[in-house]
Design a protein around this motif. Structure first.
Motif, PDB file in Angstrom:
ATOM      1  N   PRO A  82       0.704  -1.256   0.117  1.00 53.39           N
ATOM      2  CA  PRO A  82       0.019  -0.024  -0.077  1.00 53.39           C
ATOM      3  C   PRO A  82       0.826   1.182   0.041  1.00 53.39           C
ATOM      4  CG  PRO A  82      -0.522  -1.435   1.961  1.00 53.39           C
ATOM      5  CD  PRO A  82       0.575  -2.057   1.154  1.00 53.39           C
ATOM      6  N   ASP A  83       0.469   2.176  -0.888  1.00 55.25           N
ATOM      7  CA  ASP A  83       0.935   3.482  -0.795  1.00 55.25           C
ATOM      8  C   ASP A  83       0.318   4.341   0.013  1.00 55.25           C
ATOM      9  OD1 ASP A  83       2.480   5.636  -1.434  1.00 55.25           O
ATOM     10  OD2 ASP A  83       1.832   5.919  -3.213  1.00 55.25           O
ATOM     11  N   TRP A  84       0.429   4.395   1.167  1.00 50.59           N
ATOM     12  CA  TRP A  84      -0.509   5.361   2.209  1.00 50.59           C
ATOM     13  C   TRP A  84      -0.385   6.572   1.889  1.00 50.59           C
ATOM     14  CZ3 TRP A  84      -4.130   2.122   4.354  1.00 50.59           C
ATOM     15  CH2 TRP A  84      -3.378   0.705   4.677  1.00 50.59           C
ATOM     16  N   ILE A  85      -1.302   7.537   2.257  1.00 46.79           N
ATOM     17  CA  ILE A  85      -1.275   8.791   1.931  1.00 46.79           C
ATOM     18  C   ILE A  85      -1.402   9.498   3.519  1.00 46.79           C
ATOM     19  CG2 ILE A  85      -2.227   9.222  -0.493  1.00 46.79           C
ATOM     20  CD1 ILE A  85      -4.994   9.820   0.882  1.00 46.79           C
ATOM     21  N   GLN A  86      -1.694   8.640   4.411  1.00 48.45           N
ATOM     22  CA  GLN A  86      -1.263   9.046   5.853  1.00 48.45           C
ATOM     23  C   GLN A  86      -0.609   7.788   6.653  1.00 48.45           C
ATOM     24  OE1 GLN A  86      -5.042   9.754   7.773  1.00 48.45           O
ATOM     25  NE2 GLN A  86      -5.484  11.661   6.499  1.00 48.45           N
ATOM     26  N   ASP A  87      -0.524   7.741   7.941  1.00 49.12           N
ATOM     27  CA  ASP A  87      -0.021   6.636   8.346  1.00 49.12           C
ATOM     28  C   ASP A  87      -0.625   5.218   7.997  1.00 49.12           C
ATOM     29  OD1 ASP A  87       1.696   8.397   9.824  1.00 49.12           O
ATOM     30  OD2 ASP A  87       0.475   8.401  11.609  1.00 49.12           O
ATOM     31  N   ALA A  88       0.290   4.434   8.098  1.00 47.83           N
ATOM     32  CA  ALA A  88      -0.195   2.879   7.853  1.00 47.83           C
ATOM     33  C   ALA A  88      -1.292   2.498   8.672  1.00 47.83           C
ATOM     34  CB  ALA A  88       1.002   2.042   7.948  1.00 47.83           C
ATOM     35  N   GLU A  89      -2.241   1.823   8.048  1.00 53.07           N
ATOM     36  CA  GLU A  89      -3.465   1.277   8.801  1.00 53.07           C
ATOM     37  C   GLU A  89      -3.785  -0.083   8.143  1.00 53.07           C
ATOM     38  OE1 GLU A  89      -6.999   3.946   9.277  1.00 53.07           O
ATOM     39  OE2 GLU A  89      -5.859   5.336   8.223  1.00 53.07           O
ATOM     40  N   TRP A  90      -2.909  -1.065   8.324  1.00 54.06           N
ATOM     41  CA  TRP A  90      -2.937  -2.437   7.736  1.00 54.06           C
ATOM     42  C   TRP A  90      -3.999  -3.287   8.832  1.00 54.06           C
ATOM     43  CZ3 TRP A  90       0.464  -4.310   3.813  1.00 54.06           C
ATOM     44  CH2 TRP A  90       0.116  -5.454   3.455  1.00 54.06           C
ATOM     45  N   PRO A  91      -5.408  -3.607   8.188  1.00 54.35           N
ATOM     46  CA  PRO A  91      -6.056  -4.121   9.022  1.00 54.35           C
ATOM     47  C   PRO A  91      -5.811  -5.722   9.438  1.00 54.35           C
ATOM     48  CG  PRO A  91      -7.023  -3.697   6.927  1.00 54.35           C
ATOM     49  CD  PRO A  91      -5.635  -3.103   6.884  1.00 54.35           C
ATOM     50  N   TRP A  92      -6.239  -6.363  10.406  1.00 51.38           N
ATOM     51  CA  TRP A  92      -6.081  -7.720  10.766  1.00 51.38           C
ATOM     52  C   TRP A  92      -7.365  -8.441  11.095  1.00 51.38           C
ATOM     53  CZ3 TRP A  92      -1.355  -9.651  13.371  1.00 51.38           C
ATOM     54  CH2 TRP A  92      -0.369  -8.976  12.952  1.00 51.38           C
ATOM     55  N   SER A  93      -7.503  -9.538  11.003  1.00 49.17           N
ATOM     56  CA  SER A  93      -8.650 -10.293  11.124  1.00 49.17           C
ATOM     57  C   SER A  93      -8.015 -11.694  11.698  1.00 49.17           C
ATOM     58  CB  SER A  93      -9.449 -10.599   9.412  1.00 49.17           C
ATOM     59  OG  SER A  93     -10.522 -11.444   9.768  1.00 49.17           O
ATOM     60  N   ASN A  94      -8.952 -11.998  12.754  1.00 52.02           N
ATOM     61  CA  ASN A  94      -8.842 -13.411  13.283  1.00 52.02           C
ATOM     62  C   ASN A  94      -7.154 -13.556  13.737  1.00 52.02           C
ATOM     63  OD1 ASN A  94     -10.036 -15.701  14.081  1.00 52.02           O
ATOM     64  ND2 ASN A  94      -9.236 -17.051  12.400  1.00 52.02           N
ATOM     65  N   GLY A  95      -6.612 -12.470  14.140  1.00 56.47           N
ATOM     66  CA  GLY A  95      -5.130 -12.609  14.630  1.00 56.47           C
ATOM     67  C   GLY A  95      -4.150 -12.380  13.658  1.00 56.47           C
ATOM     68  N   ARG A  96      -4.591 -12.351  12.221  1.00 52.58           N
ATOM     69  CA  ARG A  96      -3.613 -12.216  11.280  1.00 52.58           C
ATOM     70  C   ARG A  96      -3.817 -10.887  10.298  1.00 52.58           C
ATOM     71  NH1 ARG A  96      -0.575 -16.608   9.877  1.00 52.58           N
ATOM     72  NH2 ARG A  96      -0.906 -16.079   7.564  1.00 52.58           N
ATOM     73  N   PRO A  97      -2.603 -10.419   9.898  1.00 54.12           N
ATOM     74  CA  PRO A  97      -2.925  -9.399   8.971  1.00 54.12           C
ATOM     75  C   PRO A  97      -3.565  -9.968   7.608  1.00 54.12           C
ATOM     76  CG  PRO A  97      -0.306  -9.773   9.576  1.00 54.12           C
ATOM     77  CD  PRO A  97      -1.276 -10.802   9.981  1.00 54.12           C
ATOM     78  N   MET A  98      -4.566  -8.815   7.176  1.00 55.10           N
ATOM     79  CA  MET A  98      -5.233  -9.192   5.958  1.00 55.10           C
ATOM     80  C   MET A  98      -4.206  -8.933   4.951  1.00 55.10           C
ATOM     81  SD  MET A  98      -8.760  -7.356   7.072  1.00 55.10           S
ATOM     82  CE  MET A  98     -10.008  -8.185   5.947  1.00 55.10           C
ATOM     83  N   VAL A  99      -4.821  -9.665   3.390  1.00 53.82           N
ATOM     84  CA  VAL A  99      -3.884  -9.379   2.321  1.00 53.82           C
ATOM     85  C   VAL A  99      -4.560  -8.090   1.470  1.00 53.82           C
ATOM     86  CG1 VAL A  99      -3.836 -10.455   0.051  1.00 53.82           C
ATOM     87  CG2 VAL A  99      -4.007 -12.027   2.087  1.00 53.82           C
ATOM     88  N   PHE A 100      -3.620  -7.579   1.340  1.00 53.86           N
ATOM     89  CA  PHE A 100      -3.813  -6.316   0.692  1.00 53.86           C
ATOM     90  C   PHE A 100      -4.242  -6.410  -0.856  1.00 53.86           C
ATOM     91  CE2 PHE A 100      -2.039  -2.378  -1.986  1.00 53.86           C
ATOM     92  CZ  PHE A 100      -2.968  -1.560  -1.656  1.00 53.86           C
ATOM     93  N   VAL A 101      -5.228  -6.151  -1.302  1.00 54.70           N
ATOM     94  CA  VAL A 101      -5.682  -6.389  -2.700  1.00 54.70           C
ATOM     95  C   VAL A 101      -5.429  -5.235  -3.621  1.00 54.70           C
ATOM     96  CG1 VAL A 101      -7.746  -6.716  -4.071  1.00 54.70           C
ATOM     97  CG2 VAL A 101      -7.783  -7.883  -1.919  1.00 54.70           C
ATOM     98  N   GLY A 102      -5.405  -4.144  -3.236  1.00 53.88           N
ATOM     99  CA  GLY A 102      -4.972  -2.989  -3.983  1.00 53.88           C
ATOM    100  C   GLY A 102      -5.755  -1.636  -3.479  1.00 53.88           C
ATOM    101  N   SER A 103      -5.344  -0.568  -4.319  1.00 51.53           N
ATOM    102  CA  SER A 103      -5.914   0.792  -3.900  1.00 51.53           C
ATOM    103  C   SER A 103      -6.787   1.574  -5.154  1.00 51.53           C
ATOM    104  CB  SER A 103      -5.023   1.719  -3.221  1.00 51.53           C
ATOM    105  OG  SER A 103      -3.838   1.709  -4.239  1.00 51.53           O
TER     106      SER A 103
END
Length: 116
Positions: A63-84
């Protein structure tokens, strides 16, 4: 090793993947538990270097964040980044981008919206 002692290694490695080891709370809990298994920073760093790409997966680059990184998690694991997707001009008061994430384990989808 404590989370506070591990901060330089955690941020040094995890931030290269467009994520933070302290946000969201699920990340902080995961990394707090992880670092207790290591006694020295060098061993922790080697482990992070070997594993981080598997934790922070993406279908189309990081991800090319325009603010601070906000990578979400689900079920105790990082989710997969699909795109922006950039929001069309005028949608928000400033530049905006939608970041789409997906959990293959749970089928959960999440969209993070950032406005600059």
């Amino acid at each position: 090793m404590t989370f506070e002692e591990a901060i330089p290694e955690l941020f040094g490695v995890i931030s290269r993947y467009g994520a933070r080891p302290d946000v969201p709370i699920e990340a902080a809990e995961f990394f707090t538990g992880l670092v207790t298994h290591f006694e020295d920073p060098a061993t922790l760093r080697r482990h992070l270097e070997a594993e981080a790409a598997g934790w922070f997966r993406s279908l189309r680059g990081q991800p090319d964040w325009i603010q601070d990184a906000e990578w979400p998690w689900s079920n105790g694991r990082p989710m997969v980044f699909v795109g922006s997707i950039d929001a069309p001009s005028g949608t928000f008061h400033d530049e905006a981008r939608f970041y789409v994430f997906w959990s293959p384990e749970t089928g959960t989808r999440e969209c993070v919206v950032q406005v600059a």
